[in-house]
Structure formats: C-alpha cells, structure tokens
Design a protein around this motif. Structure first.
Motif, PDB file in Angstrom:
ATOM      1  N   MET A 179       0.902  -1.205   0.098  1.00  0.00           N
ATOM      2  CA  MET A 179      -0.050   0.053  -0.162  1.00  0.00           C
ATOM      3  C   MET A 179       0.793   1.335   0.012  1.00  0.00           C
ATOM      4  N   THR A 180       0.452   2.202  -0.722  1.00  0.00           N
ATOM      5  CA  THR A 180       1.338   3.521  -0.886  1.00  0.00           C
ATOM      6  C   THR A 180       1.159   4.151   0.141  1.00  0.00           C
ATOM      7  N   ALA A 181       1.921   5.237   0.564  1.00  0.00           N
ATOM      8  CA  ALA A 181       1.926   6.260   1.632  1.00  0.00           C
ATOM      9  C   ALA A 181       0.352   7.121   1.379  1.00  0.00           C
ATOM     10  N   ASP A 182       0.258   7.448   0.193  1.00  0.00           N
ATOM     11  CA  ASP A 182      -1.148   7.940  -0.169  1.00  0.00           C
ATOM     12  C   ASP A 182      -2.444   7.136   0.338  1.00  0.00           C
ATOM     13  N   HIS A 183      -2.502   5.798  -0.097  1.00  0.00           N
ATOM     14  CA  HIS A 183      -3.319   4.875   0.353  1.00  0.00           C
ATOM     15  C   HIS A 183      -3.502   4.622   1.686  1.00  0.00           C
ATOM     16  N   GLN A 184      -2.415   4.515   2.551  1.00  0.00           N
ATOM     17  CA  GLN A 184      -2.256   4.613   3.738  1.00  0.00           C
ATOM     18  C   GLN A 184      -3.180   5.812   4.690  1.00  0.00           C
ATOM     19  N   THR A 185      -2.606   6.759   4.159  1.00  0.00           N
ATOM     20  CA  THR A 185      -3.333   8.185   4.777  1.00  0.00           C
ATOM     21  C   THR A 185      -4.821   7.986   4.433  1.00  0.00           C
ATOM     22  N   GLN A 186      -5.172   7.811   3.139  1.00  0.00           N
ATOM     23  CA  GLN A 186      -6.785   7.661   2.881  1.00  0.00           C
ATOM     24  C   GLN A 186      -7.310   6.696   3.824  1.00  0.00           C
ATOM     25  N   SER A 187      -6.654   5.602   3.906  1.00  0.00           N
ATOM     26  CA  SER A 187      -7.444   4.587   4.749  1.00  0.00           C
ATOM     27  C   SER A 187      -7.267   4.747   6.281  1.00  0.00           C
ATOM     28  N   LEU A 188      -6.481   5.496   6.761  1.00  0.00           N
ATOM     29  CA  LEU A 188      -6.570   5.934   8.115  1.00  0.00           C
ATOM     30  C   LEU A 188      -7.502   7.084   8.380  1.00  0.00           C
ATOM     31  N   THR A 189      -7.565   7.982   7.308  1.00  0.00           N
ATOM     32  CA  THR A 189      -8.566   8.998   7.235  1.00  0.00           C
ATOM     33  C   THR A 189      -9.784   8.772   7.269  1.00  0.00           C
ATOM     34  N   LYS A 190     -10.161   7.713   6.302  1.00  0.00           N
ATOM     35  CA  LYS A 190     -11.577   6.946   6.502  1.00  0.00           C
ATOM     36  C   LYS A 190     -12.017   6.340   7.816  1.00  0.00           C
ATOM     37  N   LEU A 191     -10.927   5.444   8.516  1.00  0.00           N
ATOM     38  CA  LEU A 191     -10.816   4.768   9.658  1.00  0.00           C
ATOM     39  C   LEU A 191     -11.235   5.859  10.878  1.00  0.00           C
ATOM     40  N   LEU A 192     -10.603   6.975  10.807  1.00  0.00           N
ATOM     41  CA  LEU A 192     -10.834   7.732  11.804  1.00  0.00           C
ATOM     42  C   LEU A 192     -12.248   8.547  11.754  1.00  0.00           C
ATOM     43  N   SER A 193     -12.594   8.622  10.473  1.00  0.00           N
ATOM     44  CA  SER A 193     -14.150   9.259  10.275  1.00  0.00           C
ATOM     45  C   SER A 193     -15.039   8.301  10.958  1.00  0.00           C
ATOM     46  N   ASP A 194     -14.892   6.985  10.748  1.00  0.00           N
ATOM     47  CA  ASP A 194     -15.744   5.985  11.183  1.00  0.00           C
ATOM     48  C   ASP A 194     -15.954   5.797  12.669  1.00  0.00           C
ATOM     49  N   ILE A 195     -14.447   6.001  13.275  1.00  0.00           N
ATOM     50  CA  ILE A 195     -14.401   5.926  14.715  1.00  0.00           C
ATOM     51  C   ILE A 195     -15.398   7.037  15.255  1.00  0.00           C
ATOM     52  N   ARG A 196     -15.165   8.103  14.808  1.00  0.00           N
ATOM     53  CA  ARG A 196     -15.828   9.478  15.352  1.00  0.00           C
ATOM     54  C   ARG A 196     -17.145   9.593  15.298  1.00  0.00           C
ATOM     55  N   ALA A 197     -17.794   8.692  14.250  1.00  0.00           N
ATOM     56  CA  ALA A 197     -19.044   8.383  14.052  1.00  0.00           C
ATOM     57  C   ALA A 197     -19.698   7.386  14.848  1.00  0.00           C
ATOM     58  N   CYS A 198     -18.784   6.572  15.501  1.00  0.00           N
ATOM     59  CA  CYS A 198     -19.322   5.498  16.229  1.00  0.00           C
ATOM     60  C   CYS A 198     -20.341   5.643  17.287  1.00  0.00           C
ATOM     61  N   ARG A 199     -21.298   4.796  17.116  1.00  0.00           N
ATOM     62  CA  ARG A 199     -22.462   4.852  18.130  1.00  0.00           C
ATOM     63  C   ARG A 199     -22.631   3.288  18.838  1.00  0.00           C
ATOM     64  N   LEU A 200     -21.799   2.671  18.959  1.00  0.00           N
ATOM     65  CA  LEU A 200     -22.113   1.405  19.371  1.00  0.00           C
ATOM     66  C   LEU A 200     -22.521   1.159  20.867  1.00  0.00           C
ATOM     67  N   CYS A 201     -22.154   2.193  21.675  1.00  0.00           N
ATOM     68  CA  CYS A 201     -22.204   2.215  23.256  1.00  0.00           C
ATOM     69  C   CYS A 201     -23.383   3.158  23.395  1.00  0.00           C
ATOM     70  N   GLN A 202     -24.067   3.864  22.660  1.00  0.00           N
ATOM     71  CA  GLN A 202     -25.020   4.854  22.767  1.00  0.00           C
ATOM     72  C   GLN A 202     -25.904   4.331  23.677  1.00  0.00           C
ATOM     73  N   ALA A 203     -26.326   3.287  24.158  1.00  0.00           N
ATOM     74  CA  ALA A 203     -27.289   2.748  24.963  1.00  0.00           C
ATOM     75  C   ALA A 203     -26.853   2.798  26.287  1.00  0.00           C
ATOM     76  N   GLN A 204     -25.392   2.825  26.689  1.00  0.00           N
ATOM     77  CA  GLN A 204     -24.680   2.689  27.768  1.00  0.00           C
ATOM     78  C   GLN A 204     -24.374   4.218  28.362  1.00  0.00           C
ATOM     79  N   LEU A 205     -23.970   4.872  27.277  1.00  0.00           N
ATOM     80  CA  LEU A 205     -23.260   6.101  27.580  1.00  0.00           C
ATOM     81  C   LEU A 205     -23.435   7.173  26.407  1.00  0.00           C
ATOM     82  N   VAL A 206     -22.899   8.312  26.626  1.00  0.00           N
ATOM     83  CA  VAL A 206     -23.263   9.496  25.629  1.00  0.00           C
ATOM     84  C   VAL A 206     -22.128   9.405  24.679  1.00  0.00           C
ATOM     85  N   PRO A 207     -22.094   9.141  23.456  1.00  0.00           N
ATOM     86  CA  PRO A 207     -20.943   8.757  22.411  1.00  0.00           C
ATOM     87  C   PRO A 207     -20.284  10.278  22.072  1.00  0.00           C
TER      88      PRO A 207
END
Length: 209
Positions: free
Chosen positions: A1-29
C-alpha cells in the motif's frame, strides 16, 4: 500500500470511529482519538475523562499536564498527530463509577484497535498508561499487577512498550510509595522520547524540554 493509500485509509477509519455509536445505549458517545500514519509515539490510555468528553481534546486535564511533564514534550508536539498518536482503549467517556470512572467498554477495543494498529506502521514507542491498556497489550500482565508491569519497564521497552501508571492526581500515593519511578524510569523514558524525535530535528527546537 502506498503512503497516500495508507493516509486515505486511516482518514476513513478515523471518520468511522468518530461517528461510532456502538455504546449509545450505555453512554453519551463522543469518540476522542488522534492519529496519523506518520506518528512515531503512540499513547494508549483507558478512556477519556469527563473534561475531555466536554472539550473533545485528548488528555486535556491535570492528568495530561502531568503526562507531558513525564515525557518532557510540549503541547505543540503532544497535539501534533504526525508526532503523537493517542488511541485509548475506549474512545468515549464511560461515566462515573463508585471509585473513579467506569472501566472502558471492551467492545471499543475489539471493534477498532486491530485496524488502527495496522495503520500506525511508523510507531517506534508505545506507552501503555494504566492497567487496562497493559491488560490489552502486555502478555504477562495477566499474571502481573500494575506496579510489577511498570517495574519491569526495561524488559517491556525492548519490545517497544513502556507501561506507566495513570498520571491522575489520585495516584499521588502510588508515586510516593514508588520513588524509583521518578528517580529511575522517567529519565530513561525522556531520553527514549528525545531519541525518537531527534531524527526529525524536533529536539533542536524548544519543543522538547
């Protein structure tokens, strides 16, 4: 994987994490994380506290101030994702328990950590702050308590891990009862941090104290 692809992949992953609501029944996400594919230092703690939950800034409290003092680095470096990745065991404030904050929900670690660690290929040093992080990443931690983990820092640091106590003001008794931590471990820790960033010329500035 190229450096650009690594950066794009991590950027997408961070976006998904910040949108995560897996625990919203137990806490305020409100997931809090900092990372870049260029990060050399990785900090794994337990979970954001109440103040960090309000500000959205990792380690934005008295514990963070002490941690930066332990490392001997400025806020400028600490909050630069190209230098430091901050990936707690759980990304949201878990709420208050009878004795401090509740434990970090394990679902967060199980859902996200493998992918994050695969993205942080330039990390040279990982700090495991507190017993939850050590239980996740130190093989021997299942047989050892926090004090034993930290006391064996020389063994773990050879594998890139530095187990640390939590820098919370509540831990002043631990620090008083274990003077070797500040006398012996911290100078070695600061030297190791300085060595990591010297390759980028950072140590020549005022960012390392």
């Amino acid at each position: 994987m190229t450096a650009d692809h690594q950066t794009q992949s991590l950027t997408k992953l961070l976006s998904d994490i910040r949108a995560c609501r897996l625990c919203q029944a137990q806490l305020v996400p409100r997931p809090v994380i900092q990372a870049s594919v260029d990060a050399r230092l990785l900090i794994i703690g337990q979970a954001p506290g109440s103040k960090v939950h309000q500000t959205g800034v990792p380690w934005d409290d008295a514990s963070g101030k002490r941690l930066r003092q332990w490392l001997g680095i400025s806020e400028q470096i600490f909050y630069d994702p190209h230098c430091v990745a901050i990936v707690p065991c759980a990304f949201c404030y878990p709420g208050k328990g009878t004795q401090g904050d509740l434990p970090p929900p394990v679902v967060c670690y199980e859902q996200w950590h493998t992918a994050i660690m695969a993205s942080l290929t330039k990390v040279e040093m990982t700090l495991l702050v507190g017993r939850y992080a050590q239980a996740r990443y130190l093989v021997r931690s299942t047989q050892s308590n926090l004090t034993e983990n930290v006391a064996n820092y020389s063994e773990h640091s050879m594998k890139g891990y530095w187990p640390l106590p939590h820098p919370s003001p509540r831990n002043r008794h631990w620090l008083r009862n274990n003077p070797w931590f500040e006398q012996r471990l911290l100078p070695e820790l600061q030297q190791a941090v300085r060595r990591i960033f010297s390759d980028d010329g950072i140590s020549s500035s005022n960012n390392l104290t």
